[in-house]
Design an enzyme around this catalytic site. Structure first.
Site, short mmCIF file in Angstrom:
data_model
loop_
_atom_site.label_atom_id
_atom_site.label_comp_id
_atom_site.label_asym_id
_atom_site.label_seq_id
_atom_site.Cartn_x
_atom_site.Cartn_y
_atom_site.Cartn_z
N TYR A 23 12.71 17.39 -1.64
CA TYR A 23 13.62 16.90 -0.81
C TYR A 23 15.13 17.31 -1.06
CZ TYR A 23 16.75 13.82 1.99
OH TYR A 23 17.78 13.23 2.73
N LYS A 54 17.23 20.40 0.97
CA LYS A 54 18.63 19.81 1.47
C LYS A 54 19.78 20.67 1.10
CE LYS A 54 19.22 17.11 4.33
NZ LYS A 54 19.05 17.10 5.76
#
Length: 319
Positions: free
Chosen positions: A140, A144
């Site tokens: 994640y 990002k």
């Protein structure tokens, strides 16, 4: 009347943002994958468009005619397959940037994450321009960060875009933080990783929405910049958890786990789940160990200065 398009409008932050904008008289289009939540949005006056951003072929036409775009959509989870994170966080952002540019949108507000700051150490009063860890803590955070790089490139090429990094969003509809706390409470065990004295920042969802709207309307000097967003009131994590459990009348016993031991166990669980258990999510991840066992607070001076950001709901009221 502002015409605003929100990606991820069926998610926690997107729903609250859409409701706030509708309440202010804006004309809102919401993109998302949940048809059930889409019906809720429609009932509130939002034009809902079912959409998978990573695979959409007509985004430019959907974006056309809007003054502003708020990009909330993301896959936010401590565990999962890299390809799914890349598709939801990187490919989707690339498509949003392309559509924003081609549709002539006046400004894009991009929702990033402070998870990109996480490493294996305590970090207090972190500023936006501090060096990031050489290796992301999980897929994640890594994807990002890649999405931010795409946004930075678009900004250098002239796209008017402002990014925010909201920390630990809580509030009605939260599907990540407090539900996990409740699951711990029902097991009547409070696992304390490390010394139990770590400080964290949280942000009530209405404050994040406030930051998004301020970023929408900020002067041009904000273009290309990133802003930490929190409640501006660091709390000791385990003091907070105990107060929540006590308020709800849950009995529990503390179970203390040294940080290094918990980190090693989490690493072993991740390996076993990834290679032996067909990718099943482990009970404990290294990301979770760092989130529960280390201090991480953010400096929000830049948001206060450039966006005139002031939290509208304080921590006692938020909790």
């Amino acid at each position: 009347m502002e015409k605003v398009l929100i990606t991820g409008a069926t998610g926690f932050l997107g729903l609250h943002t859409a409701q706030r904008l509708i309440g202010e008289g804006a004309q809102v289009t919401g993109l998302g994958r949940s048809l059930a939540q889409g019906r809720r949005l429609t009932e509130k006056g939002v034009r809902f468009v079912p959409c998978d951003l990573a695979h959409a072929t007509n985004l430019t036409e959907v974006f056309r005619g809007h003054d502003l775009v708020i990009h909330c959509a993301a896959l936010a989870s401590p565990w999962g397959r890299y390809a799914e994170f890349y598709s939801a966080n990187v490919t989707a952002t690339e498509n949003v940037l392309k559509a924003t540019r081609e549709a002539g949108v006046k400004r894009l507000v991009h929702v990033s994450t402070p998870s990109i700051y996480i490493d294996h150490s305590n970090r207090l009063n972190v500023h936006e321009d501090e060096p990031l860890p050489q290796r992301a803590i999980n897929y994640y955070a890594g994807t990002k960060r890649l999405a931010e790089e795409r946004v930075d490139l678009a900004a250098r090429e002239g796209l008017p875009v402002v990014s925010i990094r909201p920390q630990g969003i809580i509030g009605p509809g939260d599907s990540a933080i407090f539900p996990r706390i409740m699951r711990m409470a029902r097991k009547k065990i409070l696992p304390i990783i490390g010394d139990g004295e770590n400080w964290i920042d949280l942000t009530y969802v209405d404050n994040v929405v406030e930051a998004l709207l301020l970023a929408m309307r900020a002067p041009a000097l904000a273009n290309g910049r990133k802003y930490n967003i929190t409640n501006g009131e660091p709390v000791q994590l385990y003091v907070l958890l105990k107060s929540v459990f006590d308020e709800l009348g849950f009995s529990y016993r503390e179970k203390r786990i040294p940080f290094r031991r918990a980190y090693r166990v989490a690493g072993a669980m991740e390996l076993a789940c990834r290679y032996l258990l067909q990718g099943r999510e482990p009970l404990l991840t290294r990301y979770t160990v760092c989130a529960l066992g280390l201090s991480r607070t953010l400096n929000i001076d830049a948001a206060r200065r450039d966006l005139n950001y002031k939290p509208i709901v304080d921590m006692p009221e938020a909790v």
